[in-house]
Design an enzyme around this catalytic site. Structure first.
Site, PDB file in Angstrom:
ATOM      1  N   SER A  18       0.776  -6.640   0.283  1.00  0.00           N
ATOM      2  CA  SER A  18       0.755  -6.860  -1.157  1.00  0.00           C
ATOM      3  C   SER A  18       0.579  -5.552  -1.914  1.00  0.00           C
ATOM      4  O   SER A  18       1.258  -5.296  -2.922  1.00  0.00           O
ATOM      5  CB  SER A  18      -0.375  -7.832  -1.523  1.00  0.00           C
ATOM      6  OG  SER A  18      -0.154  -9.108  -0.974  1.00  0.00           O
ATOM      7  N   ARG A  41      -6.120  -3.293  -7.719  1.00  0.00           N
ATOM      8  CA  ARG A  41      -6.849  -4.498  -7.329  1.00  0.00           C
ATOM      9  C   ARG A  41      -6.694  -5.577  -8.408  1.00  0.00           C
ATOM     10  O   ARG A  41      -6.536  -6.757  -8.091  1.00  0.00           O
ATOM     11  CB  ARG A  41      -8.322  -4.170  -7.098  1.00  0.00           C
ATOM     12  CG  ARG A  41      -9.224  -5.347  -6.774  1.00  0.00           C
ATOM     13  CD  ARG A  41      -8.949  -6.003  -5.453  1.00  0.00           C
ATOM     14  NE  ARG A  41      -9.033  -5.107  -4.316  1.00  0.00           N
ATOM     15  CZ  ARG A  41      -8.826  -5.497  -3.054  1.00  0.00           C
ATOM     16  NH1 ARG A  41      -8.529  -6.764  -2.792  1.00  0.00           N
ATOM     17  NH2 ARG A  41      -8.890  -4.627  -2.053  1.00  0.00           N
ATOM     18  N   HIS A  44      -3.241  -6.927  -8.123  1.00  0.00           N
ATOM     19  CA  HIS A  44      -3.200  -7.773  -6.937  1.00  0.00           C
ATOM     20  C   HIS A  44      -3.778  -9.156  -7.229  1.00  0.00           C
ATOM     21  O   HIS A  44      -3.257 -10.186  -6.775  1.00  0.00           O
ATOM     22  CB  HIS A  44      -3.988  -7.105  -5.796  1.00  0.00           C
ATOM     23  CG  HIS A  44      -4.089  -7.926  -4.560  1.00  0.00           C
ATOM     24  ND1 HIS A  44      -5.218  -8.639  -4.223  1.00  0.00           N
ATOM     25  CD2 HIS A  44      -3.197  -8.156  -3.562  1.00  0.00           C
ATOM     26  CE1 HIS A  44      -5.023  -9.257  -3.073  1.00  0.00           C
ATOM     27  NE2 HIS A  44      -3.808  -8.988  -2.648  1.00  0.00           N
TER      28      HIS A  44
END
Length: 210
Positions: A18, A41, A44
């Site tokens: 990812s 992050r 994500h």
């Protein structure tokens, strides 16, 4: 029947893959190396690349947050959902703790007595803690407003404010109030976007760097 081409990725490799896709899709966009892991992050968690532009960091906010974490800082959230999303194993490893006061009886009583929100009341409760905290606000703009007021009154000095409430009523204004502060580290999602999941993602991105 339509055929779909799926990537074959081992379960333990999904997150890594990812992040590879995120890096590819960011293309030539340059991220500040200090802030890069936090931004990625959040992308994500949300699959929203606009965070590459609307996450605003005060100078060396990540560096100062990591210092606080290494010292075993307490983290205060404005929702139990945000609290639940923070990695407990990482907290334990780093001797940190996370609390949310929104469901506490004394907070409810204080809010009713003072005709304010529980989010405001929970910030007042946190201001009485013996040490300064990291605040991760992903839902309630009133929590950010109250933090701003407490800071201006000299009653609190957060180690970091994560200001990412989502919504429409006073959301943008509350974030801009935090952005106007001097000498207080912050990570703010400018505009209407955010959420408890984003607040937790930012905390986790910081924890994973220590």
């Amino acid at each position: 029947m339509k055929q779909y081409e799926l990537e074959r990725v081992l379960p333990e490799e999904i997150e890594k893959r990812s992040f590879e896709i995120i890096t590819q899709e960011l293309g030539e966009k340059k991220l500040d190396p200090e802030n890069e892991l936090v931004i990625k992050r959040v992308i994500h968690t949300s699959a929203d690349f606009e965070y590459a532009d609307n996450l605003v960091f005060s100078p060396h906010a990540v560096e100062m947050a990591l210092k606080a974490i290494k010292e075993g800082v307490q983290i205060i959230t404005d929702t139990n959902m945000g609290k639940a999303g923070i990695n407990k194993a990482a907290l334990k490893r780093l001797n940190c703790a996370v609390d949310c006061y929104m469901a506490d009886e004394d907070v409810a009583e204080y809010a009713k007595k003072n005709e304010t929100t529980r989010a405001c009341a929970s910030m007042d409760k946190a201001s009485n803690l013996p040490e300064d905290c990291i605040f991760a606000i992903g839902n309630a703009p009133t929590a950010l407003v109250r933090l701003y007021e407490l800071i201006k009154e000299g009653k609190i000095r957060p180690r970091l404010i994560i200001g990412v409430p989502v919504g429409f009523v006073n959301v943008v204004q509350s974030k801009e109030m935090i952005l106007s502060l001097e000498g207080i580290p912050y990570i703010v999602a400018r505009g209407r976007k955010g959420g408890s999941n984003v607040a937790a993602a930012i905390v986790n991105a910081l924890l994973y760097q220590v």
